[in-house]
Design an enzyme around this catalytic site. Structure first.
Site, short mmCIF file in Angstrom:
data_model
loop_
_atom_site.label_atom_id
_atom_site.label_comp_id
_atom_site.label_asym_id
_atom_site.label_seq_id
_atom_site.Cartn_x
_atom_site.Cartn_y
_atom_site.Cartn_z
N GLY A 12 0.83 -1.20 0.00
CA GLY A 12 0.00 0.00 0.00
C GLY A 12 0.87 1.26 0.00
N GLU A 41 14.79 -4.79 13.28
CA GLU A 41 14.06 -4.59 14.52
C GLU A 41 13.84 -3.10 14.74
OE1 GLU A 41 14.07 -5.69 19.16
OE2 GLU A 41 15.82 -6.33 18.01
N ASP A 70 8.72 5.74 8.58
CA ASP A 70 8.05 5.20 9.74
C ASP A 70 6.85 6.10 9.97
OD1 ASP A 70 8.09 3.08 11.70
OD2 ASP A 70 8.13 4.70 13.16
#
Ligand code: IMP
Length: 199
Positions: A12, A41, A70
């Protein structure tokens, strides 16, 4: 052809990013398309930290420009939750129909004025010489009273924008990109990268 690697496995996001960043001579490819595997991570506590962690991890495996983002949803009534934990909220593999309903339940009885929320996106770029650049974009809105719309992904069905009085899942990709946190952060990044892309 300049290739930019985008460190995401989220289709997406990749679609939205290609529409904004690609231009003649510039192609955006996913980590997978670049043949890079990385188990990253995301242990940062801010969007900035996590975006840089992701971009650095992939940049360590290539000499090309690597971008990572992010992002997440901050709901004021919930003290900014789910925030940097948006993808992991209620479990990484839990379907968004469930996550969205859970958030709606937590806001049950809360009036529209106190349902304010925003999507935040930070883009990090690691250049071939190791330099790191970040940009941030936000879109202000509110959590609706029921999910609506089929477009977009994630929390889009419950995130409403006052500009249209509908959810971001009811907007076309072009409408969403024009307003969205990711659109804003990416356009800012595109401008900052211009000199490297033209070189
Ligand atoms: P990330 O991959 O760690 O950046 O995860 C961000 C999470 O925030 C996504 O998995 C979605 O749950 C949510 N999110 C970020 N941007 C959007 C958006 O544009 N629409 C809907 N949800 C989003």
């Amino acid at each position: 052809m300049k290739r930019i690697i985008f460190a995401t496995g989220n289709e997406g996001k990749l679609k939205e990013i290609k529409v904004i960043l690609e231009e003649p001579g510039v192609e955006v490819i996913s980590m997978k398309e670049a043949g890079i595997e990385a188990d990253i991570e995301e242990n940062g506590t801010t969007f900035e930290e996590n975006a840089v962690i992701k971009a650095r991890a992939v940049a360590a495996k290539t000499g090309k420009i690597v971008l990572a983002d992010d992002s997440g949803l901050e709901i004021d009534y919930l003290g900014g939750e789910p925030g940097v934990y948006s993808a992991r909220y209620a479990g990484e593999d839990t379907p968004y129909t469930v996550k969205n309903q859970l958030l709606l339940d937590r806001l049950a009885g809360v009036e529209k004025e106190r349902r304010t929320a925003r999507f935040v996106c930070v883009i990090a770029a690691v250049l071939p010489d190791g330099e790191v650049i970040t940009t941030r974009g936000t879109i202000e809105g509110y959590i609706g009273f029921a999910p609506a719309g089929e477009n977009g992904f994630g929390y889009d069905p419950i995130f409403y924008v006052p500009e249209y009085e509908c959810s971001t899942a009811q907007l076309s990709m072009e409408q969403k990109n024009a307003l969205s946190h990711r659109g804003k952060a990416l356009r800012a990044m595109k401008e900052k990268l211009q000199e490297y892309l033209e070189a």
